[in-house]
Enzyme design. Structure first.
Site, PDB file in Angstrom:
ATOM      1  N   ASP A 149       7.834  14.045   9.062  1.00 57.90           N
ATOM      2  CA  ASP A 149       9.268  14.267   8.817  1.00 57.90           C
ATOM      3  C   ASP A 149      10.121  13.352   9.701  1.00 57.90           C
ATOM      4  O   ASP A 149       9.705  12.986  10.807  1.00 57.90           O
ATOM      5  CB  ASP A 149       9.583  15.745   9.115  1.00 57.90           C
ATOM      6  N   ASN A 159      10.247  17.957  -3.395  1.00 60.91           N
ATOM      7  CA  ASN A 159      10.931  16.683  -3.136  1.00 60.91           C
ATOM      8  C   ASN A 159      11.518  16.023  -4.397  1.00 60.91           C
ATOM      9  O   ASN A 159      12.352  15.124  -4.304  1.00 60.91           O
ATOM     10  CB  ASN A 159       9.996  15.675  -2.447  1.00 60.91           C
TER      11      ASN A 159
HETATM   12  C1  FPP Z   1      10.237  13.340   5.357  1.00 59.36           C
HETATM   13  O1  FPP Z   1      11.302  12.632   5.915  1.00 59.36           O
HETATM   14  C2  FPP Z   1       9.314  12.451   4.733  1.00 59.36           C
HETATM   15  C3  FPP Z   1       9.031  12.436   3.409  1.00 59.36           C
HETATM   16  C4  FPP Z   1       9.641  13.355   2.428  1.00 59.36           C
HETATM   17  C5  FPP Z   1       8.096  11.484   2.867  1.00 59.36           C
HETATM   18  C6  FPP Z   1       6.986  11.042   3.738  1.00 59.36           C
HETATM   19  C7  FPP Z   1       6.553   9.731   3.223  1.00 59.36           C
HETATM   20  C8  FPP Z   1       6.157   8.676   3.954  1.00 59.36           C
HETATM   21  C9  FPP Z   1       5.927   8.712   5.387  1.00 59.36           C
HETATM   22  C10 FPP Z   1       5.942   7.348   3.312  1.00 59.36           C
HETATM   23  C11 FPP Z   1       4.902   7.264   2.250  1.00 59.36           C
HETATM   24  C12 FPP Z   1       3.617   7.916   2.580  1.00 59.36           C
HETATM   25  C13 FPP Z   1       2.395   7.344   2.488  1.00 59.36           C
HETATM   26  C14 FPP Z   1       1.169   8.163   2.693  1.00 59.36           C
HETATM   27  C15 FPP Z   1       2.212   5.922   2.199  1.00 59.36           C
HETATM   28  P1  FPP Z   1      12.752  13.016   5.460  1.00 59.36           P
HETATM   29  O2  FPP Z   1      13.169  12.082   4.393  1.00 59.36           O
HETATM   30  O3  FPP Z   1      12.824  14.459   5.078  1.00 59.36           O
HETATM   31  O4  FPP Z   1      13.562  12.736   6.777  1.00 59.36           O
HETATM   32  P2  FPP Z   1      14.803  13.537   7.333  1.00 59.36           P
HETATM   33  O5  FPP Z   1      14.328  14.931   7.653  1.00 59.36           O
HETATM   34  O6  FPP Z   1      15.179  12.767   8.537  1.00 59.36           O
HETATM   35  O7  FPP Z   1      15.848  13.508   6.262  1.00 59.36           O
END
Ligand code: FPP
Length: 228
Positions: free
Chosen positions: A15, A63
């Site tokens: 996250d 998501n």
């Molecule tokens: C949460 O950060 C992250 C995600 C919803 C996606 C995770 C994906 C990756 C790390 C990239 C792709 C993965 C792979 C395995 C190649 P957020 O967007 O909720 O961040 P925030 O809480 O700061 O808004």
């Protein structure tokens, strides 16, 4: 750290990509791009540290409710990751499993996933589970429905056998980056006795040193599994 103190299976809720990007005046997709480039470093470090299985929460069933542009960007990154894995890691001993409901994914992504799952299915050194369109509640419901369809009885062990992570074992440790302290529908069944580790580090900043801090903390925990 002694071998026995190294978790066999680690789950990571990655996250904080969005906040990392926003803090730099960039759009959220940039954060996912940088977050995505952090994945290999942590996978390699975890496996070199003696972890057998890793489950990374890449995209939850919830998501899809994000703006279309962000969803499309995440899907693009995931496809690139799977393609890169196929090119570089098929012979590496790592088995790749996509944990989640593939029916909502585009046919070309499903094709890439099936190609790499098939090509790595006999790799036995490590398991890398990418949780994609994954929801813990949905996973339990699907497992129970499949058991009923197969005419089997529903027990704690039989459900475990029908989960995406059946060959990884239950996660000993679940790490969440980004400062929030919740599971967000991640490995709900498997995580019954997992040690939980929360860090404020945002996913793009979560490096080998941060991973080692989680291992260090895990090594100090007394696990009782409901006993005294
Ligand atoms: C949460 O950060 C992250 C995600 C919803 C996606 C995770 C994906 C990756 C790390 C990239 C792709 C993965 C792979 C395995 C190649 P957020 O967007 O909720 O961040 P925030 O809480 O700061 O808004």
């Amino acid at each position: 750290m002694s071998e026995s103190k190294i978790p066999h299976h680690v789950g990571i809720i990655m996250d904080g990509n969005g906040r990392w990007a926003t803090a730099r005046g960039k759009d959220r997709s940039y954060g996912h791009k940088i977050g995505s480039s952090n994945v290999d470093k942590i996978v390699e470090h975890a496996f070199n540290s003696g972890v057998y299985a890793l489950t990374l929460y890449a995209f939850s069933s919830e998501n899809w409710a994000r703006p279309k542009k962000e969803v499309d960007e995440l899907m693009k990154l995931l496809k690139l990751y799977i393609q890169k894995f196929y090119k570089k890691l098929v012979g590496s001993g790592i088995r790749l499993i996509v944990a989640g409901d593939k029916s909502a994914l585009t046919p070309d992504l499903v094709k890439e996933i099936e190609k790499v799952e098939q090509a790595t299915k006999n790799n036995a050194e490590h398991i890398l589970n990418i949780a994609l369109n994954y929801g813990g509640r949905q996973e339990i419901v699907n497992a129970v429905n499949k058991l009923i369809n197969d005419g089997k009885s529903v027990t704690v062990d039989s459900i475990t056998e029908y989960l995406y992570t059946k060959d990884s074992g239950d996660p000993d440790l679940i790490i969440r980056t980004g400062g929030e302290k919740r599971l967000s529908n991640f490995l709900l069944y498997q995580g019954a006795y997992s040690e939980l580790y929360f860090t404020d580090a945002l996913w793009p900043d979560f490096d080998e040193i941060e991973f080692d801090k989680a291992l260090e903390e895990f090594s100090k925990r007394k696990r009782r599994f409901g006993k005294i």
